[in-house]
Design a protein around this motif. Structure first.
Motif, PDB file in Angstrom:
ATOM      1  N   UNK A 667       0.796  -1.160   0.050  1.00 59.44           N
ATOM      2  CA  UNK A 667      -0.105   0.013   0.003  1.00 59.44           C
ATOM      3  C   UNK A 667       0.872   1.275  -0.083  1.00 59.44           C
ATOM      4  N   UNK A 668       2.221   1.186   0.603  1.00 58.77           N
ATOM      5  CA  UNK A 668       3.049   2.277   0.800  1.00 58.77           C
ATOM      6  C   UNK A 668       3.584   2.572  -0.791  1.00 58.77           C
ATOM      7  N   UNK A 669       3.875   1.519  -1.212  1.00 59.00           N
ATOM      8  CA  UNK A 669       4.375   1.738  -2.592  1.00 59.00           C
ATOM      9  C   UNK A 669       3.473   2.162  -3.644  1.00 59.00           C
ATOM     10  N   UNK A 670       2.209   1.713  -3.538  1.00 59.16           N
ATOM     11  CA  UNK A 670       1.425   2.323  -4.423  1.00 59.16           C
ATOM     12  C   UNK A 670       0.902   3.619  -3.965  1.00 59.16           C
ATOM     13  N   UNK A 671       0.956   3.957  -3.060  1.00 56.90           N
ATOM     14  CA  UNK A 671       0.600   5.482  -2.540  1.00 56.90           C
ATOM     15  C   UNK A 671       1.717   6.350  -3.214  1.00 56.90           C
ATOM     16  N   UNK A 672       2.972   5.892  -2.836  1.00 57.22           N
ATOM     17  CA  UNK A 672       4.089   6.560  -3.207  1.00 57.22           C
ATOM     18  C   UNK A 672       4.147   6.864  -4.763  1.00 57.22           C
ATOM     19  N   UNK A 673       3.824   5.852  -5.688  1.00 61.04           N
ATOM     20  CA  UNK A 673       3.825   5.895  -7.122  1.00 61.04           C
ATOM     21  C   UNK A 673       2.496   6.729  -7.524  1.00 61.04           C
ATOM     22  N   UNK A 674       1.369   6.629  -6.847  1.00 55.29           N
ATOM     23  CA  UNK A 674       0.252   7.293  -6.978  1.00 55.29           C
ATOM     24  C   UNK A 674       0.469   8.916  -6.811  1.00 55.29           C
ATOM     25  N   UNK A 675       0.803   9.013  -5.763  1.00 54.87           N
ATOM     26  CA  UNK A 675       1.193  10.614  -5.450  1.00 54.87           C
ATOM     27  C   UNK A 675       2.043  11.476  -6.484  1.00 54.87           C
ATOM     28  N   UNK A 676       3.000  10.782  -6.897  1.00 59.15           N
ATOM     29  CA  UNK A 676       3.988  11.361  -7.906  1.00 59.15           C
ATOM     30  C   UNK A 676       3.499  11.286  -9.258  1.00 59.15           C
ATOM     31  N   UNK A 677       2.233  10.882  -9.338  1.00 65.05           N
ATOM     32  CA  UNK A 677       1.709  10.866 -10.743  1.00 65.05           C
ATOM     33  C   UNK A 677       2.087   9.703 -11.665  1.00 65.05           C
ATOM     34  N   UNK A 678       2.456   8.633 -11.009  1.00 66.52           N
ATOM     35  CA  UNK A 678       2.868   7.381 -11.895  1.00 66.52           C
ATOM     36  C   UNK A 678       1.736   6.479 -11.567  1.00 66.52           C
ATOM     37  N   UNK A 679       0.429   6.775 -12.023  1.00 65.82           N
ATOM     38  CA  UNK A 679      -0.770   6.277 -11.892  1.00 65.82           C
ATOM     39  C   UNK A 679      -0.688   4.703 -12.652  1.00 65.82           C
ATOM     40  N   UNK A 700      -5.514   3.699  -2.060  1.00 66.81           N
ATOM     41  CA  UNK A 700      -4.267   4.300  -2.433  1.00 66.81           C
ATOM     42  C   UNK A 700      -4.138   4.776  -3.598  1.00 66.81           C
ATOM     43  N   UNK A 701      -4.451   3.970  -4.552  1.00 68.88           N
ATOM     44  CA  UNK A 701      -4.401   4.437  -6.036  1.00 68.88           C
ATOM     45  C   UNK A 701      -5.643   5.334  -6.319  1.00 68.88           C
ATOM     46  N   UNK A 702      -6.719   5.074  -5.870  1.00 68.21           N
ATOM     47  CA  UNK A 702      -8.060   5.934  -5.723  1.00 68.21           C
ATOM     48  C   UNK A 702      -7.567   7.474  -5.577  1.00 68.21           C
ATOM     49  N   UNK A 703      -6.985   7.655  -4.312  1.00 68.19           N
ATOM     50  CA  UNK A 703      -6.407   8.782  -3.743  1.00 68.19           C
ATOM     51  C   UNK A 703      -5.449   9.541  -4.809  1.00 68.19           C
ATOM     52  N   UNK A 704      -4.571   8.657  -5.527  1.00 69.68           N
ATOM     53  CA  UNK A 704      -3.758   9.323  -6.634  1.00 69.68           C
ATOM     54  C   UNK A 704      -4.485   9.715  -7.744  1.00 69.68           C
ATOM     55  N   UNK A 705      -5.772   9.002  -8.108  1.00 66.52           N
ATOM     56  CA  UNK A 705      -6.333   9.437  -9.070  1.00 66.52           C
ATOM     57  C   UNK A 705      -7.071  10.633  -8.889  1.00 66.52           C
ATOM     58  N   UNK A 706      -7.436  11.054  -7.407  1.00 68.73           N
ATOM     59  CA  UNK A 706      -8.117  12.475  -7.244  1.00 68.73           C
ATOM     60  C   UNK A 706      -6.918  13.556  -7.493  1.00 68.73           C
ATOM     61  N   UNK A 734     -14.544   9.640  -1.527  1.00 69.41           N
ATOM     62  CA  UNK A 734     -13.295   9.970  -2.442  1.00 69.41           C
ATOM     63  C   UNK A 734     -13.812   9.923  -3.708  1.00 69.41           C
ATOM     64  N   UNK A 735     -14.460   9.165  -4.252  1.00 70.38           N
ATOM     65  CA  UNK A 735     -14.969   9.120  -5.809  1.00 70.38           C
ATOM     66  C   UNK A 735     -15.725  10.425  -6.024  1.00 70.38           C
ATOM     67  N   UNK A 736     -16.950  10.805  -5.175  1.00 71.72           N
ATOM     68  CA  UNK A 736     -17.504  11.800  -4.961  1.00 71.72           C
ATOM     69  C   UNK A 736     -16.751  13.023  -5.324  1.00 71.72           C
ATOM     70  N   UNK A 737     -15.758  13.114  -4.399  1.00 73.69           N
ATOM     71  CA  UNK A 737     -14.789  14.298  -4.507  1.00 73.69           C
ATOM     72  C   UNK A 737     -14.132  14.701  -6.004  1.00 73.69           C
ATOM     73  N   UNK A 738     -13.804  13.526  -6.498  1.00 72.55           N
ATOM     74  CA  UNK A 738     -13.225  13.250  -7.811  1.00 72.55           C
ATOM     75  C   UNK A 738     -14.219  13.835  -8.793  1.00 72.55           C
ATOM     76  N   UNK A 739     -15.346  13.271  -8.833  1.00 71.26           N
ATOM     77  CA  UNK A 739     -16.203  13.836  -9.780  1.00 71.26           C
ATOM     78  C   UNK A 739     -16.722  15.061  -9.670  1.00 71.26           C
ATOM     79  N   UNK A 895       3.733  20.313   1.038  1.00 68.69           N
ATOM     80  CA  UNK A 895       3.983  20.741  -0.542  1.00 68.69           C
ATOM     81  C   UNK A 895       3.295  20.025  -1.316  1.00 68.69           C
ATOM     82  N   UNK A 896       1.789  19.797  -1.078  1.00 68.32           N
ATOM     83  CA  UNK A 896       0.913  19.335  -1.981  1.00 68.32           C
ATOM     84  C   UNK A 896       0.824  17.848  -1.796  1.00 68.32           C
ATOM     85  N   UNK A 897       1.671  17.111  -0.900  1.00 65.29           N
ATOM     86  CA  UNK A 897       1.556  15.690  -1.081  1.00 65.29           C
ATOM     87  C   UNK A 897       0.662  15.366   0.309  1.00 65.29           C
ATOM     88  N   UNK A 898      -0.521  15.010   0.227  1.00 66.07           N
ATOM     89  CA  UNK A 898      -1.611  14.565   1.168  1.00 66.07           C
ATOM     90  C   UNK A 898      -2.746  13.983   0.376  1.00 66.07           C
TER      91      UNK A 898
END
Length: 898
Positions: A667-679, A700-706, A734-739, A895-898
């Motif tokens: 989950x940490x690795x997915x979060x790391x890739x997702x936050x940095x735009x490597x979806x 974690x990937x869904x958060x990156x998508x947002x 979270x999906x509602x926020x994305x929409x 710095x925008x990473x949250x």
């Protein structure tokens, strides 16, 4: 026969008739009356009805004869020097009572006692019957004898008084024994030792020491047992000063060479944790016995120095001393404490050769050793060979399974024990409750609770505390509260269990309230501090945490590493990272938890580089990371956008430390890739995982998508999330926020209908801030706070200033499709805005505002916080569900990473 009779005649000239009769009754009880023609030695012996004989010393005076062998003896003059007449029945009662006492027939002895007359019985007869009462623990008969003594006006002198004291004390009536003791003049050391030892047995150490000092003051001559008993008393009190005075006194009297005394001194010094003093005495003892060696081994083991105890055991064997059962039992306990399985197995072999394997104590300790050393199979083999298993055997095995995480085995054994007719004791009950607690077996734990009620075991505080612990660890604080409320007298463990339970089950306010209540009842200890600090950390209650930190410093608890780690964690989670680091640096011997707390602290505050540096320092200090440490460092890399470093640590964990990644690491690795735009990489990474991903990984990937506004991938990922956790409203929001951010109102409308159909409700946003020790709670859209109007006015003023500076609210974060004015009102009601505004109004200028929130902060509130920090010239520390945000001069540490 001739020799025997000559000897009897000699006795007659030197002993009283009564004493000689007793002697004869013991040596020749079946000897009948006989005669001989040799008058130079004797005249005649006459038999009595009970088979004893009476003899008279030869004299030139008339010798009596009996007319009937079975009639009572007539009185006769013994000699010119013996003028006292002897009544045959008097002698008969004394002898017969003593004879019945010798064979243990208390009933017959009491019958004769009742039928005898006042003047017929001697003090020695009363002593004999009192001795038998003591041996048979017959207090009622002993009291009756005492009553007869008093009624007959018999003088209770030293000997008879001592025997009365002995009877009462032996029968457990210490108060009655003390009353007799106080009324006699007794210089016998035995009875003083008896009283000193008996008071120490019941825990009245103060009275034992008083008697010892009184004994010395009266000049009673002490012996080695006196010192052995009193040293135990000073050891129980941990009274080093007075114990050392006794040490000097016994040396002065010449008892320093007595093994029993030196062994007691060794035990005393070990009990007082004066290990080196005990060692010195042992080394200087020339004539060591097995007790000396056992005292050393046991002393080291009891003081947490099991390894040194085992070294003494080896020297004992090399010196040729023969071990006994106590030696092996103590050594096995030491092996269990330090995990010395190899030595434990060797002791097992010695025990078999010495035939101790038939002793239940040896087998139970052996079983415990294998269990605690992690050799469950060895424990099972020992258990199966025990023929007559005691409750201790079953309990040790149940605890062994629980310790190894095989709680199912514990429960199976518990039920088997019940079926075998072995009644569980409190230790078995607490062991099975511990097994339920470890595995979260709430229903089985409730069954055990019912068993406790049915067998009236809830009166045991030990059991009640274990019940509370089980319920707390199974997450049922309501049941724990019920048990707690029914305990009449609570100890420190009871309070600590509840406070710790509240803290661990996310009830920090309840934990703090109970802590305050506890202060009215008793003093907290170090464990209390370790339990309450996480509650302060959970609430970010810095003021309360500082108060507790002060208490810890004043009472010397800061040297405890567990407490030191909890203090660092409290400051980390309260947002005071600089102070946390200072305290971390002051810990003299940092363990893995110390380092992990600091690494995680840097990570949640967004200081990834500092976290990496701390991780490297930990390795340089020789502390190897575990799977939790790697979760912390991967989390830190994720929240600082350190992709390359994250991959390096992930591979380091797998290939160098051979730790197989778990879902948290993935989950940490997915979060790391997702936050940095490597979806896309993150999605492929999930597909290649060797274990099925859970909702956290997909989330974690869904958060990156947002963050990166990838609606299409978000919808694809959301399908996996909703399938795994269909009841978790957070992912729907979270999906509602994305929409909402993409202004896809139709999709958002369909999602809201879906949420409504499922009957799901969004968790309300909640924020809190501590002002002057009081935690103020704000709920999204709430207006119940006493200063609600002032807060609303301040927020309107700040919003107006923001508009004047060209900032407009991001109304899409309101998650509602309505006009812009209603959206602005909804945004103004976000709980963190209310809490931050209240902080500005309530705290003095320059004071840092510290706010915590149960959900992730939205972008609009994030922007508002930055503006507040610049406009109000305040530092704002906001802790959301994901990380810390430090706002200062219009900037945020994330710095925008949250």
């Amino acid at each position: 026969m001739f020799m025997l009779l000559s000897y009897l005649l000699w006795l007659a000239s030197s002993l009283s008739v009564e004493k000689m009769l007793i002697f004869v009754s013991k040596t020749a009880p079946n000897l009948f009356c006989f005669s001989t023609t040799n008058d130079n030695y004797f005249k005649k012996f006459l038999s009595s009805q009970n088979g004893f004989f009476c003899f008279k010393k030869p004299s030139s005076r008339h010798i009596f004869e009996s007319s009937n062998l079975h009639s009572s003896l007539t009185t006769t003059s013994l000699s010119t020097s013996l003028t006292k007449t002897i009544d045959h029945k008097t002698v008969d009662y004394n002898i017969r009572i003593c004879r019945f006492c010798e064979v243990g027939n208390l009933n017959k002895a009491m019958e004769l006692l009742y039928s005898s007359q006042k003047s017929e019985l001697e003090a020695t007869t009363y002593c004999s019957i009192l001795q038998l009462c003591a041996e048979l623990k017959s207090l009622e008969d002993g009291k009756r004898v005492h009553s007869i003594i008093c009624d007959n006006g018999i003088e209770v002198d030293g000997v008879l008084g001592s025997k009365l004291v002995f009877m009462y004390v032996t029968c457990g009536a210490l108060k009655e024994g003390r009353r007799v003791f106080n009324n006699i003049v007794n210089e016998k050391v035995f009875i003083w030792n008896l009283m000193i030892n008996e008071y120490s047995k019941i825990g009245n150490i103060k009275e034992s020491i008083y008697l010892f000092k009184e004994m010395i003051g009266l000049g009673i001559e002490v012996n080695s047992y006196t010192f052995s008993f009193v040293l135990k008393c000073f050891a129980a009190q941990r009274n080093v000063k007075e114990g050392e005075l006794v040490h000097g006194y016994l040396l002065k009297l010449g008892f320093g060479c007595y093994n029993t005394v030196v062994n007691s001194l060794i035990a005393f010094y070990f009990k007082c944790r004066r290990v080196e003093s005990a060692r010195k005495l042992f080394d200087e003892l020339n004539d060591k016995d097995v007790v000396s060696w056992n005292s050393m081994i046991n002393g080291y083991v009891a003081n947490g120095l099991a390894e040194r105890g085992l070294e003494v055991f080896k020297v004992m064997l090399y010196s040729g001393f023969k071990v006994d059962l106590a030696t092996l039992v103590t050594v096995l306990a030491g092996c269990a404490n330090c995990g010395a399985l190899t030595i434990g197995r060797a002791v097992h072999t010695i025990g078999i050769k010495s035939c101790f394997n038939k002793e239940i104590t040896f087998n139970n300790t052996l079983l415990d050793m294998y269990s605690k050393c992690g050799d469950l199979d060895g424990a099972v083999r020992v258990f199966e060979k025990i023929g007559d298993k005691s409750v201790v055997s079953w309990t040790s095995m149940i605890a062994g399974y629980a310790r190894e995480g095989v709680s199912g085995g514990s429960i199976r054994l518990f039920r088997e024990m019940e079926r075998g007719g072995v009644e569980p004791d409190v230790f078995a009950i607490t062991s099975i409750l511990h097994a339920c607690a470890c595995e979260g077996f709430l229903e089985i734990g409730k069954d055990v609770h019912n068993y406790i009620k049915e067998n009236n075991m809830q009166s045991s505080l030990y059991v009640s505390n274990a019940l509370m612990d089980m319920y707390a660890k199974c997450g049922s604080m309501e049941d724990a509260e019920l048990v707690f409320s029914e305990i009449p007298v609570k100890d420190i463990v009871s309070w600590n269990t509840m406070i710790g339970g509240y803290s661990k089950n996310s009830f920090p306010n309840e934990a703090l309230n109970l802590f305050v209540a506890m202060l009215q009842e008793l003093e907290p200890d170090g464990r209390t501090m370790a339990c309450i600090l996480p509650a302060c950390a959970s609430l970010a209650a810095l003021d309360r945490g500082r108060e507790i930190h002060g208490y810890i410093l004043r009472n010397g608890y800061s040297s405890d590493r567990h407490i030191a780690n909890a203090i660092v964690d409290m400051y980390v989670k309260s947002g005071v990272l600089v102070l946390a680091r200072l305290l971390f640096d002051s810990i003299p011997a940092k363990d893995l938890i110390s380092w992990t707390v600091m690494i995680a602290g840097y990570g949640m505050h967004g200081f990834g580089r500092e976290a990496i540096a701390t991780f490297n320092d930990m390795r340089n200090a020789g502390v190897e990371p575990d799977e939790v440490s790697f979760i912390s460092i991967l989390y830190a890399c994720s929240h600082s956008g350190l992709v390359d470093e994250g991959w390096r640590f992930f591979n380091l964990m797998r290939y160098e430390f051979k730790i197989e990644p778990k879902l948290e690491h993935y989950a940490c690795m997915v979060d790391l890739l997702s936050r940095t735009g490597n979806l896309s990489k993150a999605y492929r990474f999930i597909e290649m995982m060797p274990i099925p991903p859970d909702a956290t990984v997909w989330g974690a990937l869904l958060c990156g998508c947002r963050i990166h506004h990838d609606v299409k991938l978000a919808e694809k990922v959301a399908e996996h999330v909703f399938e795994l956790e269909p009841e978790n409203t957070g992912y729907y929001v979270l999906l509602a926020n994305i929409y909402a951010e993409a202004e896809k109102w139709e999709e958002m409308k369909r999602l809201r209908v879906k949420i409504s159909q499922r009957g799901l409700k969004k968790n309300p946003g909640c924020s809190w801030i501590e002002i002057k020790g009081k935690v103020n709670i704000f709920v999204a859209g709430g207006s119940s706070h006493p200063q609600a109007k002032r807060i609303e006015s301040l927020l309107k003023l700040l919003k107006q200033k923001m508009k004047e500076e060209g900032y407009f609210p991001k109304t899409k974060f309101a998650l509602i499709n309505t006009d812009e004015m209603e959206k602005e009102v909804a945004l103004c009601g976000h709980s963190e805005k209310l809490a931050m505004a209240f902080g500005i109004l309530s705290l003095p200028p320059g004071k840092t505002i510290r706010v915590s929130k149960n959900l992730r902060v939205c972008r609009d509130c994030h922007e508002m916080a930055k503006f507040m920090s610049r406009t109000a010239s305040r530092e704002i520390v906001l802790r959301d569900s994901n990380r810390f945000h430090h706002f200062k001069d219009g900037h945020c540490s994330c710095r925008g990473f949250w």
